[in-house]
Design a protein around this motif. Structure first.
Motif, mmCIF file in Angstrom:
data_model
loop_
_atom_site.group_PDB
_atom_site.id
_atom_site.type_symbol
_atom_site.label_atom_id
_atom_site.label_comp_id
_atom_site.label_asym_id
_atom_site.label_seq_id
_atom_site.Cartn_x
_atom_site.Cartn_y
_atom_site.Cartn_z
ATOM 1 N N GLY A 36 0.806 -1.217 0.000
ATOM 2 C CA GLY A 36 0.000 0.000 0.000
ATOM 3 C C GLY A 36 0.837 1.264 0.000
ATOM 4 N N GLY A 37 2.011 1.212 -0.593
ATOM 5 C CA GLY A 37 2.884 2.375 -0.684
ATOM 6 C C GLY A 37 3.904 2.470 0.434
ATOM 7 N N LEU A 38 3.966 1.463 1.293
ATOM 8 C CA LEU A 38 4.945 1.489 2.385
ATOM 9 C C LEU A 38 6.370 1.301 1.874
ATOM 10 N N MET A 49 18.521 -0.055 -9.927
ATOM 11 C CA MET A 49 17.703 0.528 -8.884
ATOM 12 C C MET A 49 18.237 1.919 -8.566
ATOM 13 N N LYS A 50 17.385 2.916 -8.758
ATOM 14 C CA LYS A 50 17.789 4.297 -8.535
ATOM 15 C C LYS A 50 17.434 4.758 -7.125
ATOM 16 N N SER A 51 16.299 4.281 -6.611
ATOM 17 C CA SER A 51 15.945 4.666 -5.250
ATOM 18 C C SER A 51 15.106 3.587 -4.585
ATOM 19 N N LEU A 52 15.161 3.590 -3.263
ATOM 20 C CA LEU A 52 14.392 2.677 -2.423
ATOM 21 C C LEU A 52 13.894 3.492 -1.248
ATOM 22 N N LYS A 53 12.570 3.526 -1.069
ATOM 23 C CA LYS A 53 11.994 4.254 0.057
ATOM 24 C C LYS A 53 11.185 3.274 0.899
ATOM 25 N N ILE A 54 11.441 3.311 2.206
ATOM 26 C CA ILE A 54 10.770 2.413 3.137
ATOM 27 C C ILE A 54 10.142 3.255 4.235
ATOM 28 N N ASP A 55 8.857 3.050 4.464
ATOM 29 C CA ASP A 55 8.167 3.751 5.537
ATOM 30 C C ASP A 55 8.774 3.332 6.879
ATOM 31 N N GLU A 63 9.729 -8.000 12.157
ATOM 32 C CA GLU A 63 9.057 -7.956 10.861
ATOM 33 C C GLU A 63 10.037 -7.834 9.700
ATOM 34 N N VAL A 64 11.247 -8.307 9.875
ATOM 35 C CA VAL A 64 12.272 -8.212 8.832
ATOM 36 C C VAL A 64 11.853 -8.973 7.579
ATOM 37 N N GLU A 65 11.292 -10.164 7.739
ATOM 38 C CA GLU A 65 10.890 -10.952 6.565
ATOM 39 C C GLU A 65 9.793 -10.258 5.776
ATOM 40 N N ILE A 66 8.889 -9.606 6.464
ATOM 41 C CA ILE A 66 7.829 -8.860 5.769
ATOM 42 C C ILE A 66 8.450 -7.731 4.953
ATOM 43 N N LEU A 67 9.380 -7.017 5.537
ATOM 44 C CA LEU A 67 10.058 -5.922 4.838
ATOM 45 C C LEU A 67 10.795 -6.444 3.611
ATOM 46 N N GLU A 68 11.495 -7.550 3.745
ATOM 47 C CA GLU A 68 12.211 -8.136 2.604
ATOM 48 C C GLU A 68 11.242 -8.492 1.486
ATOM 49 N N ASP A 69 10.104 -9.092 1.828
ATOM 50 C CA ASP A 69 9.101 -9.448 0.822
ATOM 51 C C ASP A 69 8.530 -8.218 0.137
ATOM 52 N N LEU A 70 8.297 -7.164 0.902
ATOM 53 C CA LEU A 70 7.763 -5.934 0.322
ATOM 54 C C LEU A 70 8.757 -5.280 -0.627
#
Length: 107
Positions: A36-38, A49-55, A63-70
């Motif tokens: 959802g845009g996180l 890859m030019k940029s990576l933004k993480i909420d 929740e590391v595995e969730i972040l990796e999947d996202l």
């Protein structure tokens, strides 16, 4: 012989058009999102890859595995968008050419 020279001229013209298209594609950027845009990833036309933004709300130790999947999902979304632009530009350039089904151009 005249047909062969004409064909050679058209091949050279097509090669120049393909080079220009590759240069144009290299300059595009596409962003993909997940969660959802996180997580948002921006890729170039060369899939760099030019940029990576993480909420920041995703920075939780359990929740590391969730972040990796996202991150993977956002990357794949951006890649699909770059590939769609490449396909559109390629099909516009090759419209009318008698290419065999499934023929892929060297990109």
């Amino acid at each position: 012989m005249k047909d062969l020279l004409g064909l050679m001229g058209k091949a050279k013209e097509m090669q120049a058009k393909f080079q220009a298209m590759q240069d144009e594609i290299a300059g595009i950027e596409a962003s993909g999102q997940s969660g959802g845009g996180l997580v948002s990833v921006t890729l170039t036309g060369k899939f760099d890859m030019k940029s990576l933004k993480i909420d920041p709300s995703l920075f939780k130790e359990d929740e590391v595995e969730i972040l990796e999947d996202l991150i993977l999902a956002a990357h794949n979304d951006a890649k699909a968008k770059v590939e769609a632009v490449m396909k559109d530009k390629t099909s516009a350039l090759t419209a009318g050419l008698p290419l065999p089904p499934g023929f892929k151009l060297p990109f």
